[in-house]
Design a protein around this motif. Structure first.
Motif, PDB file in Angstrom:
ATOM      1  N   ALA A   1      40.000  45.391  58.026  1.00 28.74           N
ATOM      2  CA  ALA A   1      39.993  45.990  56.698  1.00 28.74           C
ATOM      3  C   ALA A   1      40.341  47.459  56.848  1.00 28.74           C
ATOM      4  O   ALA A   1      39.673  48.197  57.553  1.00 28.74           O
ATOM      5  N   SER A   2      41.405  47.866  56.196  1.00 36.68           N
ATOM      6  CA  SER A   2      41.862  49.234  56.310  1.00 36.68           C
ATOM      7  C   SER A   2      41.087  50.131  55.352  1.00 36.68           C
ATOM      8  O   SER A   2      40.567  49.680  54.340  1.00 36.68           O
ATOM      9  N   LEU A   3      41.038  51.419  55.678  1.00 35.36           N
ATOM     10  CA  LEU A   3      40.372  52.377  54.796  1.00 35.36           C
ATOM     11  C   LEU A   3      41.230  52.663  53.565  1.00 35.36           C
ATOM     12  O   LEU A   3      40.712  53.020  52.521  1.00 35.36           O
ATOM     13  N   THR A   4      42.559  52.538  53.723  1.00 36.65           N
ATOM     14  CA  THR A   4      43.481  52.802  52.619  1.00 36.65           C
ATOM     15  C   THR A   4      44.601  51.768  52.616  1.00 36.65           C
ATOM     16  O   THR A   4      44.785  51.044  53.585  1.00 36.65           O
ATOM     17  N   PHE A   5      45.352  51.736  51.505  1.00 35.50           N
ATOM     18  CA  PHE A   5      46.558  50.929  51.459  1.00 35.50           C
ATOM     19  C   PHE A   5      47.631  51.722  50.711  1.00 35.50           C
ATOM     20  O   PHE A   5      47.306  52.561  49.871  1.00 35.50           O
ATOM     21  N   PRO A   6      48.920  51.503  51.040  1.00 39.83           N
ATOM     22  CA  PRO A   6      49.982  52.280  50.392  1.00 39.83           C
ATOM     23  C   PRO A   6      50.313  51.745  48.999  1.00 39.83           C
ATOM     24  O   PRO A   6      50.222  50.544  48.751  1.00 39.83           O
ATOM     25  N   MET A   7      50.668  52.664  48.096  1.00 39.96           N
ATOM     26  CA  MET A   7      51.122  52.267  46.766  1.00 39.96           C
ATOM     27  C   MET A   7      52.173  53.276  46.327  1.00 39.96           C
ATOM     28  O   MET A   7      52.018  54.470  46.576  1.00 39.96           O
ATOM     29  N   GLN A   8      53.221  52.772  45.684  1.00 41.54           N
ATOM     30  CA  GLN A   8      54.265  53.668  45.213  1.00 41.54           C
ATOM     31  C   GLN A   8      53.686  54.627  44.184  1.00 41.54           C
ATOM     32  O   GLN A   8      52.907  54.234  43.319  1.00 41.54           O
ATOM     33  N   CYS A   9      54.101  55.882  44.292  1.00 38.40           N
ATOM     34  CA  CYS A   9      53.547  56.941  43.439  1.00 38.40           C
ATOM     35  C   CYS A   9      53.673  56.611  41.952  1.00 38.40           C
ATOM     36  O   CYS A   9      52.759  56.861  41.179  1.00 38.40           O
ATOM     37  N   SER A  10      54.789  56.017  41.557  1.00 33.52           N
ATOM     38  CA  SER A  10      55.007  55.702  40.141  1.00 33.52           C
ATOM     39  C   SER A  10      54.104  54.572  39.654  1.00 33.52           C
ATOM     40  O   SER A  10      53.926  54.390  38.455  1.00 33.52           O
ATOM     41  N   ALA A  11      53.496  53.816  40.576  1.00 29.43           N
ATOM     42  CA  ALA A  11      52.623  52.696  40.195  1.00 29.43           C
ATOM     43  C   ALA A  11      51.163  53.133  40.044  1.00 29.43           C
ATOM     44  O   ALA A  11      50.340  52.359  39.578  1.00 29.43           O
ATOM     45  N   LEU A  12      50.850  54.358  40.432  1.00 31.62           N
ATOM     46  CA  LEU A  12      49.469  54.853  40.296  1.00 31.62           C
ATOM     47  C   LEU A  12      49.148  55.054  38.820  1.00 31.62           C
ATOM     48  O   LEU A  12      50.031  55.329  38.012  1.00 31.62           O
ATOM     49  N   ARG A  13      47.887  54.928  38.459  1.00 28.46           N
ATOM     50  CA  ARG A  13      47.474  55.070  37.057  1.00 28.46           C
ATOM     51  C   ARG A  13      46.275  55.991  36.937  1.00 28.46           C
ATOM     52  O   ARG A  13      45.473  56.116  37.864  1.00 28.46           O
ATOM     53  N   LYS A  14      46.127  56.594  35.751  1.00 31.36           N
ATOM     54  CA  LYS A  14      44.969  57.433  35.454  1.00 31.36           C
ATOM     55  C   LYS A  14      43.702  56.578  35.594  1.00 31.36           C
ATOM     56  O   LYS A  14      43.714  55.396  35.271  1.00 31.36           O
ATOM     57  N   ASN A  15      42.639  57.174  36.057  1.00 30.09           N
ATOM     58  CA  ASN A  15      41.349  56.521  36.354  1.00 30.09           C
ATOM     59  C   ASN A  15      41.399  55.629  37.587  1.00 30.09           C
ATOM     60  O   ASN A  15      40.409  55.011  37.930  1.00 30.09           O
ATOM     61  N   GLY A  16      42.564  55.551  38.234  1.00 27.68           N
ATOM     62  CA  GLY A  16      42.655  54.839  39.507  1.00 27.68           C
ATOM     63  C   GLY A  16      42.271  55.794  40.632  1.00 27.68           C
ATOM     64  O   GLY A  16      41.810  56.908  40.388  1.00 27.68           O
ATOM     65  N   HIS A  17      42.469  55.363  41.874  1.00 27.19           N
ATOM     66  CA  HIS A  17      42.114  56.203  43.017  1.00 27.19           C
ATOM     67  C   HIS A  17      43.349  56.494  43.859  1.00 27.19           C
ATOM     68  O   HIS A  17      44.284  55.702  43.894  1.00 27.19           O
ATOM     69  N   VAL A  18      43.317  57.625  44.565  1.00 26.66           N
ATOM     70  CA  VAL A  18      44.409  58.029  45.453  1.00 26.66           C
ATOM     71  C   VAL A  18      43.836  58.988  46.491  1.00 26.66           C
ATOM     72  O   VAL A  18      42.791  59.613  46.270  1.00 26.66           O
ATOM     73  N   VAL A  19      44.499  59.072  47.652  1.00 21.34           N
ATOM     74  CA  VAL A  19      44.082  60.026  48.682  1.00 21.34           C
ATOM     75  C   VAL A  19      44.919  61.292  48.506  1.00 21.34           C
ATOM     76  O   VAL A  19      46.145  61.248  48.571  1.00 21.34           O
ATOM     77  N   ILE A  20      44.250  62.422  48.241  1.00 22.53           N
ATOM     78  CA  ILE A  20      44.925  63.719  48.134  1.00 22.53           C
ATOM     79  C   ILE A  20      44.333  64.635  49.189  1.00 22.53           C
ATOM     80  O   ILE A  20      43.112  64.797  49.258  1.00 22.53           O
ATOM     81  N   LYS A  21      45.193  65.186  50.031  1.00 24.98           N
ATOM     82  CA  LYS A  21      44.777  66.083  51.120  1.00 24.98           C
ATOM     83  C   LYS A  21      43.683  65.442  51.979  1.00 24.98           C
ATOM     84  O   LYS A  21      42.714  66.100  52.381  1.00 24.98           O
ATOM     85  N   GLY A  22      43.819  64.145  52.229  1.00 24.87           N
ATOM     86  CA  GLY A  22      42.885  63.435  53.105  1.00 24.87           C
ATOM     87  C   GLY A  22      41.562  63.065  52.469  1.00 24.87           C
ATOM     88  O   GLY A  22      40.663  62.596  53.155  1.00 24.87           O
ATOM     89  N   ARG A  23      41.404  63.269  51.160  1.00 25.34           N
ATOM     90  CA  ARG A  23      40.147  62.979  50.471  1.00 25.34           C
ATOM     91  C   ARG A  23      40.354  61.885  49.423  1.00 25.34           C
ATOM     92  O   ARG A  23      41.352  61.890  48.701  1.00 25.34           O
TER      93      ARG A  23
END
Length: 160
Positions: free
Chosen positions: A18-40
């Motif tokens: 089980a990975s800590l993260t998974f890749p997603m295309q930037c255009s597919a991200l949505r508000k109230n979703g999660h993303v890693v910014i500057k390692g956080r």
């Protein structure tokens, strides 16, 4: 290296993959979703896309709030590029005890958890006060990228 040596490797650590993260295309991200910014690990609170010149890529401007520190972080990324999305999980635990600045919790499967710190903000004081008043409390713990924190609590319904 002989064939025998090649097959006699020792692995220091094994996991379920089980990975800590998974890749997603930037255009597919949505508000109230999660993303890693500057390692956080961050919750996305604002998103805007800008169209650029004739041969440029559209850029996505992301504003996120760190889910553990509540700090505001920003990132600008071409919409076609991938960004890491943290695997975030939330679980509710029953508060059993508070000892040495740590919450002693019990899961629904009756497993104990003693490694979550009491939050160092007003939430931590509210949890302590509720526990001191001998209320049955359910604490919500969020975990992502190897970190865990108590983010909320509620009084357990009577009769549970």
């Amino acid at each position: 290296m002989s064939d025998d040596e090649q097959h006699n490797q020792t692995f220091e650590q094994a996991s379920a993959g089980a990975s800590l993260t998974f890749p997603m295309q930037c255009s597919a991200l949505r508000k109230n979703g999660h993303v890693v910014i500057k390692g956080r690990p961050c919750k996305i609170v604002e998103m805007s896309t800008s169209k650029t010149g004739k041969h440029g890529h559209a850029k996505v401007h992301l504003v996120g709030i760190d889910i553990f520190t509540n700090k505001k972080l920003e990132e600008i990324c071409p919409s076609t590029h991938n960004m890491d999305v943290p695997n975030v999980s939330r679980k509710e635990y029953q508060l059993v005890n508070i000892e040495d600045g740590f919450l002693s919790l019990m899961g629904q499967d009756h497993t104990s958890k003693d490694d979550v710190k009491v939050p160092e903000d007003p939430l931590g004081k509210e949890i302590k006060d509720g526990f001191d008043d001998e209320k049955d409390l359910l604490v919500t713990v969020v975990s992502a990228m190897g970190e865990e924190a108590a983010i909320s609590f509620k009084e357990a319904p009577k009769g549970s």
